[in-house]
Write an enzyme that holds these catalytic residues in place. Structure first.
Site, PDB file in Angstrom:
ATOM      1  CB  SER A  33      -8.575  -3.079  -0.388  1.00  0.00           C
ATOM      2  OG  SER A  33      -9.165  -1.847  -0.015  1.00  0.00           O
ATOM      3  CD  GLU A 214      -3.165  13.124  -8.188  1.00  0.00           C
ATOM      4  OE1 GLU A 214      -4.278  13.577  -7.808  1.00  0.00           O
ATOM      5  OE2 GLU A 214      -2.335  13.791  -8.840  1.00  0.00           O
ATOM      6  CG  HIS A 218      -6.198   1.026  -1.850  1.00  0.00           C
ATOM      7  ND1 HIS A 218      -7.043   1.599  -2.787  1.00  0.00           N
ATOM      8  CD2 HIS A 218      -6.900   0.032  -1.260  1.00  0.00           C
ATOM      9  CE1 HIS A 218      -8.204   0.962  -2.773  1.00  0.00           C
ATOM     10  NE2 HIS A 218      -8.149   0.012  -1.853  1.00  0.00           N
TER      11      HIS A 218
END
Length: 253
Positions: A33, A214, A218
């Site tokens: 990701s 938060e 990422h």
């Protein structure tokens, strides 16, 4: 004009275009990701691979971003993603391989990959790419935003980055050490300043995250752009031929 002469002239015009197009290499991205393209409902989360094309001169490379959220080396293989990437790879291409975030998640058995298997999978990736007369590049995973009380960046991937480094040395593969580079960026910005690089969103500020976020893994668009820039700096230093296609501004900080 005779038809045969017209056909010949058309061929002379069209063939150089095909030859030029074929000379443009593809950079394939295999990863998780932190590198992947994002769905609209995930924005402003951004993978650094999405901003990689901007570091190269226009039209000088193609980017084939096959990184995917939540994937480890094991699941990337099991789902057929590695096979598909390899099928799209031709001689002269470059394959960036960045895993570790999910491989080391022992609390998530759907993606966890034990260290020995992780190394075997990376070895397979390297061998498969070389068998296609393409160039593998190993990347250590990017750092998570974790600081101790004294303000020092904490490592968060256990032994996995060192396994990548050791394999790269053993197999004579170019290594881009994104963990060390990203850690240096976080250290430079500090615990508070580094929040801007990640998905930190105030409640009510974004409809995709009504309760706020938060997220220390990422990236925000700013963080993704900085990681793509760090990669470009490292690529220039690597001496790989594809580095000659970077924009001139990538040569120095």
């Amino acid at each position: 004009m005779p038809r045969t002469l017209l056909s010949l002239l058309l061929a002379l015009v069209v063939l150089p275009a095909f030859a030029s197009d074929a000379a443009v290499p593809t950079i394939h991205l295999a990863g998780d990701s932190t590198m992947a393209e994002k769905l609209p409902e995930k924005r402003p989360e951004t993978g650094w691979g999405e901003l990689l094309a901007a570091r190269f001169r226009d039209g000088s490379v193609r980017i084939d971003n096959r990184a995917k959220n939540g994937r480890s080396t094991r699941t990337f293989i099991e789902e057929g993603r590695w096979r598909d990437l390899l099928d799209a790879t031709v001689p002269g291409d470059v394959v960036l391989i960045q895993f570790g975030h999910n491989d080391q998640s022992i609390e998530k058995p759907d993606r966890y990959t034990p260290p020995a298997d992780y190394v075997r999978n990376l070895q397979r990736f390297v061998a498969d790419v070389r068998a296609k007369d393409a160039t593998p590049v190993l990347l250590t995973p990017v750092a998570r935003r974790r600081f101790d009380e004294a303000g020092h960046v904490l490592p968060s991937h256990g032994e996995y980055p060192d396994l990548v480094r050791a394999l790269a040395a053993r197999e004579n593969v170019v290594l881009i050490d994104m963990e060390r580079r990203s850690s240096a960026v976080l250290q430079e910005r500090g615990a508070e300043g580094s929040k801007a690089l990640f998905l930190w969103i105030a409640a009510g500020a974004n409809s995709n995250y009504p309760k706020g976020a938060e997220d220390n893994t990422h990236f925000s668009p700013l963080g993704a752009a900085r990681m793509a820039r760090e990669f470009a700096f490292a690529l220039r230093e690597s001496g790989l031929p594809i580095a000659a296609r970077l924009r001139e501004a990538e040569g120095a900080r």
